[in-house]
Design a protein around this motif. Structure first.
Motif, PDB file in Angstrom:
ATOM      1  N   ALA A   1       0.862  -1.175   0.119  1.00 45.74           N
ATOM      2  CA  ALA A   1       0.099  -0.127   0.134  1.00 45.74           C
ATOM      3  C   ALA A   1       0.948   1.349  -0.043  1.00 45.74           C
ATOM      4  O   ALA A   1       1.817   1.455  -0.723  1.00 45.74           O
ATOM      5  CB  ALA A   1      -0.922   0.065   1.252  1.00 45.74           C
ATOM      6  N   SER A   2       0.627   2.184   0.800  1.00 44.85           N
ATOM      7  CA  SER A   2       1.323   3.474   0.803  1.00 44.85           C
ATOM      8  C   SER A   2       1.032   4.401   2.145  1.00 44.85           C
ATOM      9  O   SER A   2      -0.336   4.174   2.533  1.00 44.85           O
ATOM     10  CB  SER A   2       1.446   4.286  -0.434  1.00 44.85           C
ATOM     11  OG  SER A   2       1.909   5.604  -0.226  1.00 44.85           O
TER      12      SER A   2
ATOM     13  N   ALA B   1      -2.056   6.238   1.588  1.00 40.48           N
ATOM     14  CA  ALA B   1      -3.186   5.691   1.933  1.00 40.48           C
ATOM     15  C   ALA B   1      -4.090   6.329   3.121  1.00 40.48           C
ATOM     16  O   ALA B   1      -5.331   6.369   3.140  1.00 40.48           O
ATOM     17  CB  ALA B   1      -3.309   4.141   2.225  1.00 40.48           C
TER      18      ALA B   1
ATOM     19  N   LYS C   1      -4.398   2.837  -3.249  1.00 44.73           N
ATOM     20  CA  LYS C   1      -3.425   2.278  -1.906  1.00 44.73           C
ATOM     21  C   LYS C   1      -4.450   2.097  -0.745  1.00 44.73           C
ATOM     22  O   LYS C   1      -4.216   1.148  -0.103  1.00 44.73           O
ATOM     23  CB  LYS C   1      -2.328   3.165  -1.837  1.00 44.73           C
ATOM     24  CG  LYS C   1      -1.535   3.215  -2.998  1.00 44.73           C
ATOM     25  CD  LYS C   1      -0.866   1.866  -3.060  1.00 44.73           C
ATOM     26  CE  LYS C   1       0.227   1.926  -4.096  1.00 44.73           C
ATOM     27  NZ  LYS C   1       0.906   0.414  -4.290  1.00 44.73           N
TER      28      LYS C   1
ATOM     29  N   VAL D   1      -5.225  -1.308   1.565  1.00 43.21           N
ATOM     30  CA  VAL D   1      -5.415  -1.588   3.248  1.00 43.21           C
ATOM     31  C   VAL D   1      -6.589  -1.871   3.501  1.00 43.21           C
ATOM     32  O   VAL D   1      -6.736  -2.908   4.271  1.00 43.21           O
ATOM     33  CB  VAL D   1      -5.201  -0.052   3.828  1.00 43.21           C
ATOM     34  CG1 VAL D   1      -5.525  -0.071   5.461  1.00 43.21           C
ATOM     35  CG2 VAL D   1      -3.781   0.412   3.433  1.00 43.21           C
TER      36      VAL D   1
ATOM     37  N   LEU E   1       2.738  -0.064   4.338  1.00 42.60           N
ATOM     38  CA  LEU E   1       2.707   0.954   3.985  1.00 42.60           C
ATOM     39  C   LEU E   1       3.929   2.059   3.710  1.00 42.60           C
ATOM     40  O   LEU E   1       4.271   2.575   4.799  1.00 42.60           O
ATOM     41  CB  LEU E   1       1.328   1.856   4.632  1.00 42.60           C
ATOM     42  CG  LEU E   1      -0.151   1.409   4.788  1.00 42.60           C
ATOM     43  CD1 LEU E   1      -0.299  -0.072   5.319  1.00 42.60           C
ATOM     44  CD2 LEU E   1      -0.981   2.457   5.412  1.00 42.60           C
TER      45      LEU E   1
ATOM     46  N   HIS F   1      -1.915  -4.414   8.631  1.00 42.31           N
ATOM     47  CA  HIS F   1      -1.382  -3.337   7.744  1.00 42.31           C
ATOM     48  C   HIS F   1      -0.465  -2.531   8.579  1.00 42.31           C
ATOM     49  O   HIS F   1      -0.645  -2.131   9.709  1.00 42.31           O
ATOM     50  CB  HIS F   1      -2.187  -2.448   6.959  1.00 42.31           C
ATOM     51  CG  HIS F   1      -3.083  -1.833   7.696  1.00 42.31           C
ATOM     52  ND1 HIS F   1      -4.252  -2.245   8.062  1.00 42.31           N
ATOM     53  CD2 HIS F   1      -3.029  -0.464   8.157  1.00 42.31           C
ATOM     54  CE1 HIS F   1      -5.079  -1.187   8.926  1.00 42.31           C
ATOM     55  NE2 HIS F   1      -4.360  -0.451   8.855  1.00 42.31           N
TER      56      HIS F   1
ATOM     57  N   ARG G   1       2.596   0.576   8.732  1.00 45.72           N
ATOM     58  CA  ARG G   1       3.326   1.863   8.155  1.00 45.72           C
ATOM     59  C   ARG G   1       4.910   1.650   8.352  1.00 45.72           C
ATOM     60  O   ARG G   1       5.327   1.205   9.366  1.00 45.72           O
ATOM     61  CB  ARG G   1       3.282   3.003   8.763  1.00 45.72           C
ATOM     62  CG  ARG G   1       1.568   3.539   8.450  1.00 45.72           C
ATOM     63  CD  ARG G   1       1.256   5.035   8.842  1.00 45.72           C
ATOM     64  NE  ARG G   1       2.058   6.095   8.319  1.00 45.72           N
ATOM     65  CZ  ARG G   1       1.478   7.011   7.797  1.00 45.72           C
ATOM     66  NH1 ARG G   1       0.297   7.340   7.602  1.00 45.72           N
ATOM     67  NH2 ARG G   1       2.322   8.088   7.150  1.00 45.72           N
TER      68      ARG G   1
END
Length: 259
Positions: free
Chosen positions: A151-152, A155, A169, A173, A194, A247, A249
């Motif tokens: 993802a990023s 998101a 993105k 998630v 992410l 998810h 980061r």
């Protein structure tokens, strides 16, 4: 999950985050197939790691089917899928031209393109890989496989101009937990990473003043992420069997400003 001797597919594996992941998996005894559109770079990476290159367009069903068929013929059914294929753009939802005052909105074909590559392409590979994993016998710990998606940080705090990218993105998630629940009875785990600002070919193309400014905005460490750091988290998500439906980061604590 014990990785040695397993097979993996890494989409977008010819460069950046995907290349680093393919190399680290291979260094840990995994046979890796690279899905990418860049044949020259993909074949070079595959040759370096003793893997297989498959020219794959993740937006095309037949191309993805052919890629999985070729990868499985070469190395067997994958138990690991890492989705790194993706792209972005920077277009405001609606804006007024500074030159002549004309007003235009986000071209919908450009919005759809990002969704098709980043979100639908990711899910297409998830669904097809998971179907293959279901045919495998479970390993000693009950697992059949693991899927890691990219993802990023965008998101959660996308910047101006990132509506399409952030939406794509954010979708990755949002699908993480329900897909993990879809596959829980068959021992297939699903997680997402992410990334923040990473030292990838896309970022390397930016002018030095832009890169310096971006690096300075990262709380700590004040630098771009190294693709090897992304790959390290992929490896942990594969190895640690209690990592599921999550998810995470990976961004040096950055929270993106509006622009």
């Amino acid at each position: 999950m014990e990785l040695k001797g397993l097979a993996a597919v890494v989409t977008g594996g010819a460069s950046g985050l995907g290349e680093a992941t393919a190399r680290l998996l291979a260094a840990n005894g995994v046979t890796v197939a690279i899905f990418d559109l860049n044949r020259a770079a993909g074949e070079a990476v595959a040759a370096a790691i003793g893997g297989t290159f498959c020219a794959v367009d993740v937006t095309d069903d037949a191309s993805v089917d052919a890629g999985f068929a070729a990868a499985r013929a070469a190395q067997g059914q994958e138990r690991i899928l890492v989705n790194c294929a993706g792209t972005g753009n920077a277009i405001k939802t609606a804006a007024r031209s500074r030159k002549d005052g004309t007003i235009r909105h986000f071209p919908l074909a450009d919005f759809d393109r990002i969704i098709q590559i980043n979100l639908v392409g990711t899910f297409r590979c998830i669904a097809k890989s998971a179907a293959g994993m279901l045919a495998l016998d479970p390993m000693a710990d009950g697992e059949r496989g693991v899927i890691v998606n990219t993802a990023s940080a965008a998101a959660q705090d996308g910047q101006a101009g990132q509506a399409a990218y952030s939406a794509s993105k954010g979708g990755i998630v949002s699908l993480t937990l329900p897909v993990a629940r879809d596959l829980m009875d068959d021992g297939i785990r699903v997680n997402a990473i992410l990334p923040g600002i990473f030292n990838t070919p896309l970022m390397n193309a930016a002018p030095d003043p832009v890169k310096d400014s971006l690096a300075a905005s990262i709380p700590f460490p004040k630098r771009f992420g190294d693709p090897a750091e992304y790959a390290s988290l992929v490896l942990e998500m594969c190895r640690n069997s209690y990592f599921n439906g999550e998810h995470v980061r990976l961004d040096g604590a950055i929270r993106m400003a509006p622009r």
